[in-house]
Design a protein around this motif. Structure first.
Motif, PDB file in Angstrom:
ATOM      1  N   ARG A 118       5.002  -9.854   3.402  1.00  0.00           N
ATOM      2  CA  ARG A 118       5.941  -8.788   3.494  1.00  0.00           C
ATOM      3  C   ARG A 118       5.984  -7.885   4.616  1.00  0.00           C
ATOM      4  NH1 ARG A 118       7.086  -6.439  -1.102  1.00  0.00           N
ATOM      5  NH2 ARG A 118       6.527  -8.003  -2.997  1.00  0.00           N
ATOM      6  N   LYS A 119       7.121  -7.849   5.410  1.00  0.00           N
ATOM      7  CA  LYS A 119       7.253  -6.891   6.611  1.00  0.00           C
ATOM      8  C   LYS A 119       6.585  -5.497   6.267  1.00  0.00           C
ATOM      9  CE  LYS A 119      11.049  -4.996   9.172  1.00  0.00           C
ATOM     10  NZ  LYS A 119      12.722  -4.875   9.019  1.00  0.00           N
ATOM     11  N   TYR A 120       6.635  -5.036   4.757  1.00  0.00           N
ATOM     12  CA  TYR A 120       6.248  -3.651   4.357  1.00  0.00           C
ATOM     13  C   TYR A 120       4.838  -3.810   4.142  1.00  0.00           C
ATOM     14  CZ  TYR A 120      10.319  -1.847   6.703  1.00  0.00           C
ATOM     15  OH  TYR A 120      11.567  -1.598   6.987  1.00  0.00           O
ATOM     16  N   ASN A 121       3.972  -4.185   4.527  1.00  0.00           N
ATOM     17  CA  ASN A 121       2.645  -4.352   3.748  1.00  0.00           C
ATOM     18  C   ASN A 121       1.159  -3.646   4.034  1.00  0.00           C
ATOM     19  OD1 ASN A 121       1.602  -4.992   5.818  1.00  0.00           O
ATOM     20  ND2 ASN A 121       1.418  -6.882   5.564  1.00  0.00           N
ATOM     21  N   SER A 122       1.315  -2.129   3.588  1.00  0.00           N
ATOM     22  CA  SER A 122      -0.038  -1.122   3.974  1.00  0.00           C
ATOM     23  C   SER A 122      -0.175  -1.148   2.431  1.00  0.00           C
ATOM     24  CB  SER A 122       1.187   0.534   4.472  1.00  0.00           C
ATOM     25  OG  SER A 122       1.843   1.353   3.018  1.00  0.00           O
ATOM     26  N   MET A 123      -1.481  -0.805   2.677  1.00  0.00           N
ATOM     27  CA  MET A 123      -2.349  -0.783   1.050  1.00  0.00           C
ATOM     28  C   MET A 123      -1.823   0.801   0.485  1.00  0.00           C
ATOM     29  SD  MET A 123      -6.008   1.491   0.728  1.00  0.00           S
ATOM     30  CE  MET A 123      -6.587   0.048   2.860  1.00  0.00           C
ATOM     31  N   ARG A 124      -1.239   2.076   0.967  1.00  0.00           N
ATOM     32  CA  ARG A 124      -0.589   3.166   0.183  1.00  0.00           C
ATOM     33  C   ARG A 124       0.347   2.919  -0.683  1.00  0.00           C
ATOM     34  NH1 ARG A 124      -1.846   7.710   0.919  1.00  0.00           N
ATOM     35  NH2 ARG A 124      -0.528   9.961  -0.267  1.00  0.00           N
ATOM     36  N   GLN A 125       1.849   2.160   0.646  1.00  0.00           N
ATOM     37  CA  GLN A 125       2.293   0.971  -0.887  1.00  0.00           C
ATOM     38  C   GLN A 125       2.040   0.016  -1.965  1.00  0.00           C
ATOM     39  OE1 GLN A 125       4.523  -0.798   2.910  1.00  0.00           O
ATOM     40  NE2 GLN A 125       6.378   0.884   2.592  1.00  0.00           N
ATOM     41  N   TRP A 126       1.029  -0.317  -1.836  1.00  0.00           N
ATOM     42  CA  TRP A 126       0.466  -1.007  -3.220  1.00  0.00           C
ATOM     43  C   TRP A 126       0.154  -0.541  -3.892  1.00  0.00           C
ATOM     44  CZ3 TRP A 126      -4.475  -2.163  -5.155  1.00  0.00           C
ATOM     45  CH2 TRP A 126      -4.127  -2.969  -6.116  1.00  0.00           C
ATOM     46  N   ILE A 127      -0.903   0.949  -3.602  1.00  0.00           N
ATOM     47  CA  ILE A 127      -1.297   1.672  -5.384  1.00  0.00           C
ATOM     48  C   ILE A 127      -0.023   2.622  -4.673  1.00  0.00           C
ATOM     49  CG2 ILE A 127      -2.913   3.531  -4.689  1.00  0.00           C
ATOM     50  CD1 ILE A 127      -4.422   3.042  -2.821  1.00  0.00           C
ATOM     51  N   HIS A 128       0.562   2.660  -4.429  1.00  0.00           N
ATOM     52  CA  HIS A 128       2.303   3.316  -5.162  1.00  0.00           C
ATOM     53  C   HIS A 128       2.764   2.881  -6.130  1.00  0.00           C
ATOM     54  CE1 HIS A 128       5.828   4.898  -5.440  1.00  0.00           C
ATOM     55  NE2 HIS A 128       4.832   6.126  -5.289  1.00  0.00           N
ATOM     56  N   THR A 129       2.642   1.140  -5.651  1.00  0.00           N
ATOM     57  CA  THR A 129       2.701   0.405  -6.599  1.00  0.00           C
ATOM     58  C   THR A 129       2.250   0.026  -8.028  1.00  0.00           C
ATOM     59  OG1 THR A 129       4.467  -1.056  -4.936  1.00  0.00           O
ATOM     60  CG2 THR A 129       4.326  -2.042  -6.880  1.00  0.00           C
ATOM     61  N   VAL A 130       1.424   0.013  -7.901  1.00  0.00           N
ATOM     62  CA  VAL A 130       0.140   0.709  -9.405  1.00  0.00           C
ATOM     63  C   VAL A 130       0.303   1.507 -10.058  1.00  0.00           C
ATOM     64  CG1 VAL A 130      -2.018   0.361  -9.302  1.00  0.00           C
ATOM     65  CG2 VAL A 130      -0.966  -1.820  -8.035  1.00  0.00           C
ATOM     66  N   HIS A 131       0.561   2.478  -8.782  1.00  0.00           N
ATOM     67  CA  HIS A 131       0.773   3.938  -9.767  1.00  0.00           C
ATOM     68  C   HIS A 131       2.045   3.701 -10.503  1.00  0.00           C
ATOM     69  CE1 HIS A 131      -2.611   5.916  -9.092  1.00  0.00           C
ATOM     70  NE2 HIS A 131      -2.672   5.338  -7.966  1.00  0.00           N
ATOM     71  N   HIS A 132       2.638   3.032  -9.982  1.00  0.00           N
ATOM     72  CA  HIS A 132       4.541   3.038 -11.118  1.00  0.00           C
ATOM     73  C   HIS A 132       4.349   2.251 -11.482  1.00  0.00           C
ATOM     74  CE1 HIS A 132       9.255   3.923 -10.171  1.00  0.00           C
ATOM     75  NE2 HIS A 132       8.745   2.394 -10.942  1.00  0.00           N
ATOM     76  N   GLU A 133       3.590   1.147 -11.171  1.00  0.00           N
ATOM     77  CA  GLU A 133       3.330   0.344 -12.717  1.00  0.00           C
ATOM     78  C   GLU A 133       2.920   0.920 -13.939  1.00  0.00           C
ATOM     79  OE1 GLU A 133       5.956  -1.971 -13.400  1.00  0.00           O
ATOM     80  OE2 GLU A 133       6.495  -2.111 -11.362  1.00  0.00           O
ATOM     81  N   PHE A 134       1.758   1.250 -13.637  1.00  0.00           N
ATOM     82  CA  PHE A 134       1.182   2.532 -14.895  1.00  0.00           C
ATOM     83  C   PHE A 134       1.678   3.380 -15.506  1.00  0.00           C
ATOM     84  CE2 PHE A 134      -2.339  -0.489 -14.141  1.00  0.00           C
ATOM     85  CZ  PHE A 134      -3.424  -0.257 -15.340  1.00  0.00           C
ATOM     86  N   GLY A 135       2.998   3.528 -14.571  1.00  0.00           N
ATOM     87  CA  GLY A 135       3.521   5.136 -15.365  1.00  0.00           C
ATOM     88  C   GLY A 135       4.052   4.122 -16.153  1.00  0.00           C
TER      89      GLY A 135
END
Length: 155
Positions: free
Chosen positions: A81-98
């Motif tokens: 990925r171009k944007y591959n930060s840990m923070r973005q991945w964690i946000h994605t995990v929280h988003h899917e759990f949402g």
């Protein structure tokens, strides 16, 4: 809209588990996150499937109608990925759990849940957006459009 969230202490524990999983890939860390969230909300644990990529590399997570959650594994997240930060991945995990937790008005509630879960947890990880409080109210503005008019079937 007020959202019921775990305590800041529990959210920090969840954030720590996700950060550890992102760097070490130990599944026990991810299970700790899932267990904490599901126990707090009183829901059964979803089935998690790991992918190398979703939606031809555009998507990072998906929640299906049967409650199954598909996520891009951190190992693959880092490399493709171009944007591959840990923070973005964690946000994605929280988003899917949402999505898993809130089915009605899912997209807005999933974003709100992800933002609120990450607020006040760790200031050591720099944010990509400007520092701001999570949005608690969203005002929908726009034109109301008709569904469409009937057209005759003229060849």
């Amino acid at each position: 809209m007020r959202m019921i969230l775990p305590s800041v202490r529990a959210r920090r524990e969840v954030d720590r588990a996700l950060r550890n999983f992102f760097s070490t890939y130990r599944s026990a860390e991810f299970r700790r996150f899932v267990t904490t969230i599901c126990r707090f909300y009183g829901v059964k644990q979803p089935t998690i499937e790991w992918y190398e990529y979703l939606d031809w590399g555009k998507g990072a997570g998906r929640t299906w109608d049967d409650g199954k959650i598909g996520l891009v594994h951190p190992e693959n997240w880092k490399r493709g990925r171009k944007y591959n930060s840990m923070r973005q991945w964690i946000h994605t995990v929280h988003h899917e759990f949402g999505h898993y937790l809130f089915w009605a008005d899912a997209e807005r509630k999933a974003d709100l849940f992800a933002d609120n879960m990450m607020s006040g947890v760790s200031d050591s990880i720099p944010r990509t957006r400007a520092r701001q409080k999570p949005v608690t109210r969203v005002r929908m503005i726009g034109q109301q459009r008709s569904v469409g008019r009937r057209r005759s079937a003229v060849s």
